[in-house]
Enzyme design. Sequence first.
Site, PDB file in Angstrom:
ATOM      1  N   GLY A  44       1.366  14.360  -0.657  1.00 47.38           N
ATOM      2  CA  GLY A  44       0.136  13.574  -0.593  1.00 47.38           C
ATOM      3  C   GLY A  44      -0.409  13.744   0.818  1.00 47.38           C
ATOM      4  O   GLY A  44       0.201  13.263   1.781  1.00 47.38           O
ATOM      5  N   ALA A  45      -1.516  14.494   0.919  1.00 46.47           N
ATOM      6  CA  ALA A  45      -2.097  14.736   2.254  1.00 46.47           C
ATOM      7  C   ALA A  45      -3.337  13.873   2.448  1.00 46.47           C
ATOM      8  O   ALA A  45      -4.238  14.210   3.201  1.00 46.47           O
ATOM      9  CB  ALA A  45      -2.436  16.215   2.401  1.00 46.47           C
ATOM     10  N   GLY A  72      -0.622  10.021   3.964  1.00 45.14           N
ATOM     11  CA  GLY A  72       0.195  11.212   4.207  1.00 45.14           C
ATOM     12  C   GLY A  72      -0.174  11.893   5.515  1.00 45.14           C
ATOM     13  O   GLY A  72       0.699  12.269   6.314  1.00 45.14           O
ATOM     14  N   ARG A  74      -1.498  -4.195  -6.180  1.00 43.63           N
ATOM     15  CA  ARG A  74      -0.752  -2.920  -6.119  1.00 43.63           C
ATOM     16  C   ARG A  74      -0.147  -2.603  -7.489  1.00 43.63           C
ATOM     17  O   ARG A  74      -0.045  -1.441  -7.883  1.00 43.63           O
ATOM     18  CB  ARG A  74       0.366  -3.015  -5.078  1.00 43.63           C
ATOM     19  CG  ARG A  74      -0.119  -3.219  -3.641  1.00 43.63           C
ATOM     20  CD  ARG A  74       1.066  -3.404  -2.729  1.00 43.63           C
ATOM     21  NE  ARG A  74       0.725  -3.629  -1.336  1.00 43.63           N
ATOM     22  CZ  ARG A  74       0.507  -4.837  -0.805  1.00 43.63           C
ATOM     23  NH1 ARG A  74       0.559  -5.924  -1.539  1.00 43.63           N
ATOM     24  NH2 ARG A  74       0.233  -4.949   0.498  1.00 43.63           N
ATOM     25  N   ASP A 101       5.000  -4.582   6.638  1.00 43.93           N
ATOM     26  CA  ASP A 101       4.730  -6.021   6.509  1.00 43.93           C
ATOM     27  C   ASP A 101       5.223  -6.775   7.748  1.00 43.93           C
ATOM     28  O   ASP A 101       4.585  -7.738   8.196  1.00 43.93           O
ATOM     29  CB  ASP A 101       5.400  -6.574   5.241  1.00 43.93           C
ATOM     30  CG  ASP A 101       4.909  -5.866   3.987  1.00 43.93           C
ATOM     31  OD1 ASP A 101       3.752  -5.391   3.995  1.00 43.93           O
ATOM     32  OD2 ASP A 101       5.672  -5.770   3.006  1.00 43.93           O
ATOM     33  N   ARG A 105       2.768  -6.363  10.521  1.00 36.57           N
ATOM     34  CA  ARG A 105       1.603  -7.254  10.309  1.00 36.57           C
ATOM     35  C   ARG A 105       1.971  -8.701  10.625  1.00 36.57           C
ATOM     36  O   ARG A 105       1.154  -9.462  11.138  1.00 36.57           O
ATOM     37  CB  ARG A 105       1.118  -7.121   8.861  1.00 36.57           C
ATOM     38  CG  ARG A 105       0.463  -5.785   8.614  1.00 36.57           C
ATOM     39  CD  ARG A 105       0.004  -5.641   7.175  1.00 36.57           C
ATOM     40  NE  ARG A 105      -0.712  -4.374   7.008  1.00 36.57           N
ATOM     41  CZ  ARG A 105      -0.789  -3.709   5.881  1.00 36.57           C
ATOM     42  NH1 ARG A 105      -0.215  -4.187   4.788  1.00 36.57           N
ATOM     43  NH2 ARG A 105      -1.456  -2.587   5.815  1.00 36.57           N
ATOM     44  N   HIS A 113       7.127  -5.803  -1.850  1.00 37.65           N
ATOM     45  CA  HIS A 113       5.904  -5.426  -1.116  1.00 37.65           C
ATOM     46  C   HIS A 113       4.707  -5.711  -2.027  1.00 37.65           C
ATOM     47  O   HIS A 113       4.102  -4.805  -2.606  1.00 37.65           O
ATOM     48  CB  HIS A 113       5.982  -3.950  -0.725  1.00 37.65           C
ATOM     49  CG  HIS A 113       4.781  -3.455   0.012  1.00 37.65           C
ATOM     50  ND1 HIS A 113       4.388  -3.954   1.244  1.00 37.65           N
ATOM     51  CD2 HIS A 113       3.857  -2.496  -0.298  1.00 37.65           C
ATOM     52  CE1 HIS A 113       3.297  -3.335   1.643  1.00 37.65           C
ATOM     53  NE2 HIS A 113       2.947  -2.455   0.721  1.00 37.65           N
TER      54      HIS A 113
HETATM   55  N1  LIG Z   1       4.203   1.220   0.775  1.00 37.29           N
HETATM   56  C1  LIG Z   1       3.216   0.944   1.604  1.00 37.29           C
HETATM   57  O1  LIG Z   1       3.377   0.154   2.538  1.00 37.29           O
HETATM   58  C2  LIG Z   1       1.886   1.620   1.441  1.00 37.29           C
HETATM   59  C3  LIG Z   1       0.947   1.581   2.478  1.00 37.29           C
HETATM   60  C4  LIG Z   1      -0.281   2.228   2.293  1.00 37.29           C
HETATM   61  C5  LIG Z   1      -0.561   2.908   1.095  1.00 37.29           C
HETATM   62  N2  LIG Z   1       0.395   2.912   0.128  1.00 37.29           N
HETATM   63  C6  LIG Z   1       0.183   3.662  -1.111  1.00 37.29           C
HETATM   64  O2  LIG Z   1       0.225   5.060  -0.801  1.00 37.29           O
HETATM   65  C7  LIG Z   1      -0.519   5.792  -1.785  1.00 37.29           C
HETATM   66  C8  LIG Z   1      -1.467   6.760  -1.092  1.00 37.29           C
HETATM   67  O3  LIG Z   1      -2.487   6.057  -0.422  1.00 37.29           O
HETATM   68  P1  LIG Z   1      -3.634   6.871   0.354  1.00 37.29           P
HETATM   69  O4  LIG Z   1      -4.490   5.867   1.001  1.00 37.29           O
HETATM   70  O5  LIG Z   1      -3.031   7.943   1.178  1.00 37.29           O
HETATM   71  O6  LIG Z   1      -4.402   7.539  -0.876  1.00 37.29           O
HETATM   72  P2  LIG Z   1      -5.312   8.870  -0.829  1.00 37.29           P
HETATM   73  O7  LIG Z   1      -6.101   8.878  -2.073  1.00 37.29           O
HETATM   74  O8  LIG Z   1      -6.005   8.974   0.478  1.00 37.29           O
HETATM   75  O9  LIG Z   1      -4.224  10.043  -0.876  1.00 37.29           O
HETATM   76  C9  LIG Z   1      -3.399  10.274  -1.975  1.00 37.29           C
HETATM   77  C10 LIG Z   1      -3.228  11.784  -2.113  1.00 37.29           C
HETATM   78  O10 LIG Z   1      -2.281  12.042  -3.149  1.00 37.29           O
HETATM   79  C11 LIG Z   1      -2.670  13.272  -3.731  1.00 37.29           C
HETATM   80  N3  LIG Z   1      -2.012  13.454  -5.023  1.00 37.29           N
HETATM   81  C12 LIG Z   1      -2.296  12.872  -6.210  1.00 37.29           C
HETATM   82  N4  LIG Z   1      -1.446  13.324  -7.147  1.00 37.29           N
HETATM   83  C13 LIG Z   1      -0.618  14.204  -6.561  1.00 37.29           C
HETATM   84  C14 LIG Z   1       0.482  14.982  -7.002  1.00 37.29           C
HETATM   85  N5  LIG Z   1       0.877  14.968  -8.279  1.00 37.29           N
HETATM   86  N6  LIG Z   1       1.104  15.774  -6.109  1.00 37.29           N
HETATM   87  C15 LIG Z   1       0.709  15.819  -4.822  1.00 37.29           C
HETATM   88  N7  LIG Z   1      -0.319  15.094  -4.328  1.00 37.29           N
HETATM   89  C16 LIG Z   1      -0.969  14.297  -5.204  1.00 37.29           C
HETATM   90  C17 LIG Z   1      -4.183  13.171  -3.838  1.00 37.29           C
HETATM   91  O11 LIG Z   1      -4.788  14.441  -4.032  1.00 37.29           O
HETATM   92  C18 LIG Z   1      -4.509  12.530  -2.496  1.00 37.29           C
HETATM   93  O12 LIG Z   1      -4.836  13.489  -1.509  1.00 37.29           O
HETATM   94  C19 LIG Z   1      -1.197   4.728  -2.646  1.00 37.29           C
HETATM   95  O13 LIG Z   1      -0.452   4.526  -3.839  1.00 37.29           O
HETATM   96  C20 LIG Z   1      -1.148   3.476  -1.779  1.00 37.29           C
HETATM   97  O14 LIG Z   1      -1.196   2.298  -2.551  1.00 37.29           O
HETATM   98  C21 LIG Z   1       1.588   2.285   0.271  1.00 37.29           C
HETATM   99  O1  LIG Z   2      -2.396  -2.838   0.335  1.00 42.46           O
HETATM  100  C1  LIG Z   2      -2.198  -1.771  -0.257  1.00 42.46           C
HETATM  101  O2  LIG Z   2      -2.508  -1.594  -1.431  1.00 42.46           O
HETATM  102  C2  LIG Z   2      -1.598  -0.606   0.490  1.00 42.46           C
HETATM  103  C3  LIG Z   2      -0.333  -0.922   1.175  1.00 42.46           C
HETATM  104  O3  LIG Z   2       0.643  -1.387   0.296  1.00 42.46           O
HETATM  105  C4  LIG Z   2      -0.512  -1.838   2.347  1.00 42.46           C
HETATM  106  O4  LIG Z   2       0.173  -2.874   2.395  1.00 42.46           O
HETATM  107  O5  LIG Z   2      -1.314  -1.516   3.227  1.00 42.46           O
END
Ligand SMILES: NC(=O)c1ccc[n+]([C@@H]2O[C@H](COP(=O)([O-])OP(=O)(O)OC[C@H]3O[C@@H](n4cnc5c(N)ncnc54)[C@H](O)[C@@H]3O)[C@@H](O)[C@H]2O)c1
Ligand SMILES: O=C(O)C[C@H](O)C(=O)O
Length: 308
Positions: free
Chosen positions: A7-8, A12, A88, A148, A151, A175
């Site tokens: 995921g870029a 990512g 989420r 978290d 924050r 989370h």
């Molecule tokens: N755990 C945490 O604390 C936390 C924090 C922030 C975001 N997130 C989660 O992280 C995820 C990504 O968020 P984001 O803001 O980077 O989204 P984003 O849309 O900017 O990036 C996601 C990327 O995943 C790629 N992708 C989709 N399917 C794919 C596959 N099969 N193989 C490879 N790449 C693929 C997309 O092309 C896209 O570039 C979301 O599910 C978000 O909720 C979690």
């Molecule tokens: O809030 C979200 O959906 C993304 C991530 O889990 C976060 O806490 O920033």
Amino acid sequence: MKVTVVGAGAVGASCAEYIAMKNFASEVVLLDIKEGYAEGKAMDLMQTASLNGFDTKITGSTSDYSKTAGSDIAVITSGIPRKPGMTREELIGINAGIVKTVATSLLEHSPNVTIIVVSNPMDTMTYLVHKATGLPKNKIIGMGGALDSARFKYRLAQALEAPISDVDGMVIGGHSDKGMVPLIGHATRNSVKVSEFLSEDKMNWVVEETKVGGATLTGLLGTSAWYAPGAAVSGLVQAIACDQKKMFPCSSLLEGEYGLNDICIGVPVILGKNGIEKIVEIELSDAEKAKMQESAEGVKKTNGLLDV
Ligand SMILES: NC(=O)c1ccc[n+]([C@@H]2O[C@H](COP(=O)([O-])OP(=O)(O)OC[C@H]3O[C@@H](n4cnc5c(N)ncnc54)[C@H](O)[C@@H]3O)[C@@H](O)[C@H]2O)c1
Ligand SMILES: O=C(O)C[C@H](O)C(=O)O
């Protein structure tokens, strides 16, 4: 040390950037399904190397997992982020399929990899990676609590009108907006409990703002956050890569710890070269135990939606 970030997108790329800036990894591979996207992000980041003074080599790949072969650590950020007003948990329908395919593809090329799961709903996605890969439990880590807790410290510093370096605190539990358990009773300012400085109302404000931290940013940004998530992931990656034995709250498979079984949820763990080297069981008050139990019920409900 080879690190793959799948995921870029926003998170990512931020992970890759912070990992490179800390200059401990020899190689970071960014992989995405969007044609040319990971290659473009990698090239852009590499053009910051001479400016920011790092030697980590960042490369990109469109869906070619052979480029990830031999990764020591892989971070899964692929999937969709939430939009304002969503939870989420609503992301499970799309993200479960993506995370499962990504985890198995990673393992085919890197059988000894340690996986850090970021995609949401993160605790359930971490559980899914256990079910899909069968990797030992120390090698699957969910990132949520580190973010978290950052924050939580931000809000504590605001309430205390103190520098962030003065405060310490930790968030355990799921989370999710409702499931987080900010341990306000354990939070300190230079080893002094924050209750010595803050009213009950102020402490409640800190707890509530922490729990909706991700939702607040999603409302402001129109999509979810990436800087602090990327920084939090880079901290976990560094702790493993550099065998730091650092303690972070991470989503970990529990087998009786905290009275919970067959669930991944945020608890304090020690991270070192073997991934999760120890789950730390801290003494919780009855109220904290009840919140943790309630949080676990929420995570289990979401896990029940998985096809595993
Ligand atoms: N755990 C945490 O604390 C936390 C924090 C922030 C975001 N997130 C989660 O992280 C995820 C990504 O968020 P984001 O803001 O980077 O989204 P984003 O849309 O900017 O990036 C996601 C990327 O995943 C790629 N992708 C989709 N399917 C794919 C596959 N099969 N193989 C490879 N790449 C693929 C997309 O092309 C896209 O570039 C979301 O599910 C978000 O909720 C979690
Ligand atoms: O809030 C979200 O959906 C993304 C991530 O889990 C976060 O806490 O920033």
